[in-house]
Design a protein around this motif. Sequence first.
Motif, PDB file in Angstrom:
ATOM      1  N   ARG A  60       0.827  -1.207   0.000  1.00  0.00           N
ATOM      2  CA  ARG A  60       0.000   0.000   0.000  1.00  0.00           C
ATOM      3  C   ARG A  60       0.859   1.254   0.000  1.00  0.00           C
ATOM      4  O   ARG A  60       0.507   2.258  -0.616  1.00  0.00           O
ATOM      5  CB  ARG A  60      -0.937   0.002   1.211  1.00  0.00           C
ATOM      6  CG  ARG A  60      -2.033  -1.059   1.138  1.00  0.00           C
ATOM      7  CD  ARG A  60      -2.873  -1.031   2.416  1.00  0.00           C
ATOM      8  NE  ARG A  60      -3.448   0.292   2.620  1.00  0.00           N
ATOM      9  CZ  ARG A  60      -4.585   0.689   2.069  1.00  0.00           C
ATOM     10  NH1 ARG A  60      -5.269  -0.134   1.331  1.00  0.00           N
ATOM     11  NH2 ARG A  60      -5.035   1.907   2.280  1.00  0.00           N
ATOM     12  N   ALA A 109       2.136   1.731  -3.425  1.00  0.00           N
ATOM     13  CA  ALA A 109       1.066   2.154  -4.323  1.00  0.00           C
ATOM     14  C   ALA A 109       0.616   3.582  -4.046  1.00  0.00           C
ATOM     15  O   ALA A 109      -0.232   4.108  -4.756  1.00  0.00           O
ATOM     16  CB  ALA A 109      -0.126   1.206  -4.185  1.00  0.00           C
ATOM     17  N   GLY A 110       1.180   4.193  -2.993  1.00  0.00           N
ATOM     18  CA  GLY A 110       0.792   5.565  -2.673  1.00  0.00           C
ATOM     19  C   GLY A 110      -0.510   5.643  -1.902  1.00  0.00           C
ATOM     20  O   GLY A 110      -1.079   6.725  -1.756  1.00  0.00           O
ATOM     21  N   LEU A 111      -1.009   4.515  -1.410  1.00  0.00           N
ATOM     22  CA  LEU A 111      -2.256   4.531  -0.651  1.00  0.00           C
ATOM     23  C   LEU A 111      -2.007   4.826   0.815  1.00  0.00           C
ATOM     24  O   LEU A 111      -2.865   5.335   1.512  1.00  0.00           O
ATOM     25  CB  LEU A 111      -2.975   3.179  -0.784  1.00  0.00           C
ATOM     26  CG  LEU A 111      -3.520   2.854  -2.169  1.00  0.00           C
ATOM     27  CD1 LEU A 111      -4.047   1.423  -2.209  1.00  0.00           C
ATOM     28  CD2 LEU A 111      -4.624   3.826  -2.547  1.00  0.00           C
ATOM     29  N   VAL A 150      -1.759  -1.652  -9.703  1.00  0.00           N
ATOM     30  CA  VAL A 150      -2.012  -2.628  -8.647  1.00  0.00           C
ATOM     31  C   VAL A 150      -3.145  -3.565  -9.069  1.00  0.00           C
ATOM     32  O   VAL A 150      -4.145  -3.123  -9.622  1.00  0.00           O
ATOM     33  CB  VAL A 150      -2.425  -1.927  -7.329  1.00  0.00           C
ATOM     34  CG1 VAL A 150      -2.481  -2.945  -6.196  1.00  0.00           C
ATOM     35  CG2 VAL A 150      -1.475  -0.806  -6.996  1.00  0.00           C
ATOM     36  N   PHE A 162      -5.591  -6.122  -7.063  1.00  0.00           N
ATOM     37  CA  PHE A 162      -5.928  -6.465  -5.686  1.00  0.00           C
ATOM     38  C   PHE A 162      -6.449  -7.899  -5.592  1.00  0.00           C
ATOM     39  O   PHE A 162      -6.772  -8.523  -6.597  1.00  0.00           O
ATOM     40  CB  PHE A 162      -7.005  -5.520  -5.161  1.00  0.00           C
ATOM     41  CG  PHE A 162      -6.550  -4.105  -5.075  1.00  0.00           C
ATOM     42  CD1 PHE A 162      -5.835  -3.652  -3.978  1.00  0.00           C
ATOM     43  CD2 PHE A 162      -6.833  -3.211  -6.094  1.00  0.00           C
ATOM     44  CE1 PHE A 162      -5.417  -2.335  -3.903  1.00  0.00           C
ATOM     45  CE2 PHE A 162      -6.417  -1.891  -6.018  1.00  0.00           C
ATOM     46  CZ  PHE A 162      -5.713  -1.453  -4.927  1.00  0.00           C
ATOM     47  N   GLU A 181      -9.339  -8.909  -4.322  1.00  0.00           N
ATOM     48  CA  GLU A 181     -10.662  -8.893  -4.937  1.00  0.00           C
ATOM     49  C   GLU A 181     -10.490  -8.029  -6.178  1.00  0.00           C
ATOM     50  O   GLU A 181      -9.801  -7.029  -6.143  1.00  0.00           O
ATOM     51  CB  GLU A 181     -11.705  -8.263  -4.016  1.00  0.00           C
ATOM     52  CG  GLU A 181     -11.454  -8.424  -2.525  1.00  0.00           C
ATOM     53  CD  GLU A 181     -10.423  -7.416  -2.019  1.00  0.00           C
ATOM     54  OE1 GLU A 181     -10.217  -6.389  -2.688  1.00  0.00           O
ATOM     55  OE2 GLU A 181      -9.809  -7.688  -0.982  1.00  0.00           O
ATOM     56  N   ARG A 232     -12.012  -5.797  -7.598  1.00  0.00           N
ATOM     57  CA  ARG A 232     -12.372  -4.385  -7.473  1.00  0.00           C
ATOM     58  C   ARG A 232     -12.774  -3.770  -8.811  1.00  0.00           C
ATOM     59  O   ARG A 232     -12.313  -2.694  -9.189  1.00  0.00           O
ATOM     60  CB  ARG A 232     -11.242  -3.560  -6.850  1.00  0.00           C
ATOM     61  CG  ARG A 232     -10.865  -4.038  -5.464  1.00  0.00           C
ATOM     62  CD  ARG A 232     -10.093  -3.024  -4.690  1.00  0.00           C
ATOM     63  NE  ARG A 232      -9.592  -3.607  -3.446  1.00  0.00           N
ATOM     64  CZ  ARG A 232      -8.925  -2.932  -2.522  1.00  0.00           C
ATOM     65  NH1 ARG A 232      -8.693  -1.662  -2.686  1.00  0.00           N
ATOM     66  NH2 ARG A 232      -8.502  -3.531  -1.431  1.00  0.00           N
ATOM     67  N   LEU A 233     -13.607  -4.480  -9.526  1.00  0.00           N
ATOM     68  CA  LEU A 233     -14.177  -3.913 -10.749  1.00  0.00           C
ATOM     69  C   LEU A 233     -15.426  -3.126 -10.364  1.00  0.00           C
ATOM     70  O   LEU A 233     -16.079  -3.440  -9.390  1.00  0.00           O
ATOM     71  CB  LEU A 233     -14.555  -5.026 -11.727  1.00  0.00           C
ATOM     72  CG  LEU A 233     -13.411  -5.945 -12.152  1.00  0.00           C
ATOM     73  CD1 LEU A 233     -13.930  -7.059 -13.046  1.00  0.00           C
ATOM     74  CD2 LEU A 233     -12.333  -5.157 -12.873  1.00  0.00           C
ATOM     75  N   ARG A 245      -6.658  -4.313 -16.709  1.00  0.00           N
ATOM     76  CA  ARG A 245      -6.793  -2.915 -16.311  1.00  0.00           C
ATOM     77  C   ARG A 245      -5.449  -2.364 -15.829  1.00  0.00           C
ATOM     78  O   ARG A 245      -5.132  -1.193 -16.036  1.00  0.00           O
ATOM     79  CB  ARG A 245      -7.834  -2.794 -15.182  1.00  0.00           C
ATOM     80  CG  ARG A 245      -8.060  -1.388 -14.713  1.00  0.00           C
ATOM     81  CD  ARG A 245      -9.149  -1.315 -13.675  1.00  0.00           C
ATOM     82  NE  ARG A 245      -8.817  -2.087 -12.497  1.00  0.00           N
ATOM     83  CZ  ARG A 245      -9.679  -2.352 -11.517  1.00  0.00           C
ATOM     84  NH1 ARG A 245     -10.909  -1.935 -11.590  1.00  0.00           N
ATOM     85  NH2 ARG A 245      -9.298  -3.057 -10.478  1.00  0.00           N
ATOM     86  N   LEU A 250     -13.315   0.418  -3.545  1.00  0.00           N
ATOM     87  CA  LEU A 250     -13.457   0.929  -4.910  1.00  0.00           C
ATOM     88  C   LEU A 250     -12.872   2.337  -5.014  1.00  0.00           C
ATOM     89  O   LEU A 250     -12.262   2.693  -6.021  1.00  0.00           O
ATOM     90  CB  LEU A 250     -14.935   0.931  -5.328  1.00  0.00           C
ATOM     91  CG  LEU A 250     -15.576  -0.454  -5.500  1.00  0.00           C
ATOM     92  CD1 LEU A 250     -17.025  -0.318  -5.953  1.00  0.00           C
ATOM     93  CD2 LEU A 250     -14.798  -1.292  -6.499  1.00  0.00           C
ATOM     94  N   MET A 306      -9.221   1.920  -5.204  1.00  0.00           N
ATOM     95  CA  MET A 306      -8.866   1.479  -6.551  1.00  0.00           C
ATOM     96  C   MET A 306      -8.820   2.692  -7.488  1.00  0.00           C
ATOM     97  O   MET A 306      -7.898   2.816  -8.299  1.00  0.00           O
ATOM     98  CB  MET A 306      -9.912   0.457  -7.017  1.00  0.00           C
ATOM     99  CG  MET A 306      -9.683  -0.154  -8.351  1.00  0.00           C
ATOM    100  SD  MET A 306     -10.349   0.848  -9.686  1.00  0.00           S
ATOM    101  CE  MET A 306     -12.080   0.920  -9.230  1.00  0.00           C
ATOM    102  N   ARG A 353      -8.070   5.661  -6.721  1.00  0.00           N
ATOM    103  CA  ARG A 353      -6.837   6.415  -6.459  1.00  0.00           C
ATOM    104  C   ARG A 353      -5.649   5.765  -7.150  1.00  0.00           C
ATOM    105  O   ARG A 353      -4.805   6.451  -7.716  1.00  0.00           O
ATOM    106  CB  ARG A 353      -6.589   6.507  -4.955  1.00  0.00           C
ATOM    107  CG  ARG A 353      -7.300   7.681  -4.315  1.00  0.00           C
ATOM    108  CD  ARG A 353      -7.194   7.610  -2.812  1.00  0.00           C
ATOM    109  NE  ARG A 353      -5.822   7.808  -2.332  1.00  0.00           N
ATOM    110  CZ  ARG A 353      -5.422   7.490  -1.103  1.00  0.00           C
ATOM    111  NH1 ARG A 353      -6.268   6.965  -0.251  1.00  0.00           N
ATOM    112  NH2 ARG A 353      -4.175   7.700  -0.727  1.00  0.00           N
ATOM    113  N   THR A 354      -5.571   4.432  -7.097  1.00  0.00           N
ATOM    114  CA  THR A 354      -4.420   3.782  -7.733  1.00  0.00           C
ATOM    115  C   THR A 354      -4.465   3.949  -9.252  1.00  0.00           C
ATOM    116  O   THR A 354      -3.441   3.861  -9.911  1.00  0.00           O
ATOM    117  CB  THR A 354      -4.336   2.271  -7.413  1.00  0.00           C
ATOM    118  OG1 THR A 354      -5.452   1.613  -8.027  1.00  0.00           O
ATOM    119  CG2 THR A 354      -4.351   2.000  -5.940  1.00  0.00           C
TER     120      THR A 354
END
Lengths: 232, 304
Positions: free
Chosen positions: A48, A51-53, A69, A71, A73, A75-76, A131, B198, B201, B203-204
């Motif tokens: 994280r 990833a800059g989170l 990234v 993930f 899940e 995360r669509l 993606r 979400l 996501m 942000r990434t």
Amino acid sequence: MSGGVLVEGLGRAFGGNRVLDGLDLQIRPGEFVALLGRSGSGKTTLLRTLAGLDPVEEGAVSVPDQVAVVFQESRLLPWKRVRDNVMLGLDGADAGARAEAALGEVGLAHRVDAWPLTLSGGEAQRVGIARALVRAPHLLMLDEPFASLDALTRLRMHALVERLWRKHGCAVLLVTHDVDEALTLGDRAVVLDRGRIRTVLPLEMERPRRHDADFARGRQVLLEALDVGEAV
Amino acid sequence: MLDRVSTPATVIDRPVSRQTAARTAAARTAAIRAPAMRAAGKAAAGARKPSRALPLRRFWSTLLILAVWQAASSAGLVSPQTLASPLRIAQTAFDLIRSGVLPQNLLVSLGRAGSGLAIAIAVGIALALIAGLSRIGEDVVDAPMQMLRTLPALALVPLFILWFGIGETPKIALVALGAMIPVYLNLSKGIRAIDPKLLEMGRTLGLSRMAVIRHIVLPGALPDLLTGLRFSVGISWLMLVVAEQVNASTGIGHMMMDAQDFLRTDIILVGLLVYALLGLLSDLAVRMLERHLLRWRPVAGGAR
């Protein structure tokens, strides 16, 4: 650094709990690093941060400009068709064509117009990979991406990731707790323990990896580093 | 069918210890039963389908009531000044349409409800975005909105007449105020319930704040917004009825109040009928909108 990752003395604490503790890590451009560790060892926090989170509170981190990234899940966005999910945030008139090409690369050319909730777990994860790849990342991070897939799908995904990595030549950081996955895919396996790197195991076996004596030795080393050496 | 499928499983498992075989067989039966049950559910839904096409049986009681009503009116048991007969109402409705009285008033009413609802949706969405997207916004906006929610909007009629006079403004304002509350409440709840994964996501992927709102926040909260909209549409008719009956020189409500002065129960009932139809049709419209906008959702609750 242009294509690689450099982490120096990275530290992070939540309350009194030090999740990352003076961590040093380097990933060369194009290198495939598999990051192992038990739950709570700091793997996810490291990813994280890269990833800059999460913010860098102690130490220094340098990552390439283009980071993507995948993930655990997928995360669509369920309300966007597969193509639009891959296109998200891209601009340019050719964004749609690029998205379709990326979906073709992961073998989903026939699903571009599908709604995400109609995909299988493996398909959804492949969309997630498309993606990420459509952004031509210099660093691709995968956070336990195959953990919730069945064993056969997982094997197919390993082959897919290996093929895409060779083709795109980006650096990859794969977070996993599957030792075999690390041995199958990594140039190097790194074991994290209590926020520090405990073991670094270079993996120089020929690709595609076979379950030979070297593989078994690597497996033993990694399992011991994960404190499950006697269990096997 | 179940037996036939599970038999080979038992055969395959025979070399294994009996206990394991039994367990495996049980697991497989369970796995097989799940789709079988789903199929059974589908079959049941299929059987129920004709009833959804409204069989004549469902109209019997209504027709009976109408027949009794008509008979009582024809026999002189009910005076037309108390309740007009169904045939009389039909005749009046036809006359009102032909003379243009009903279409004209209907248009005025639709204009009021439509503009009030449009304002309600715009303001409701704006306030919900402010409250849903920032802590400060929530503190500033949410408390007054929650207070407003507990206030019966209809009680504001006297104040609105003092403020806005007796023209179109107080009527549209009343509709807008009443209809805004459900839009705001449902949408702000929906925005706060957006999966933070979400947003992360987004942000990434390097999405801008506007892109996050457009691609993630608003579509993610759309199901809640549509729920709110359905309430709002219902409320806007309610507000309209009151606003038009308190003071108006046009509109369906005015037409009915006018009829009251002349003891024309037939016209009043035509007005009621129109309101009922408006409510029904607008609800149907929102539901169709829902089905189109939410077509990404798996049908029949088969979500993963």
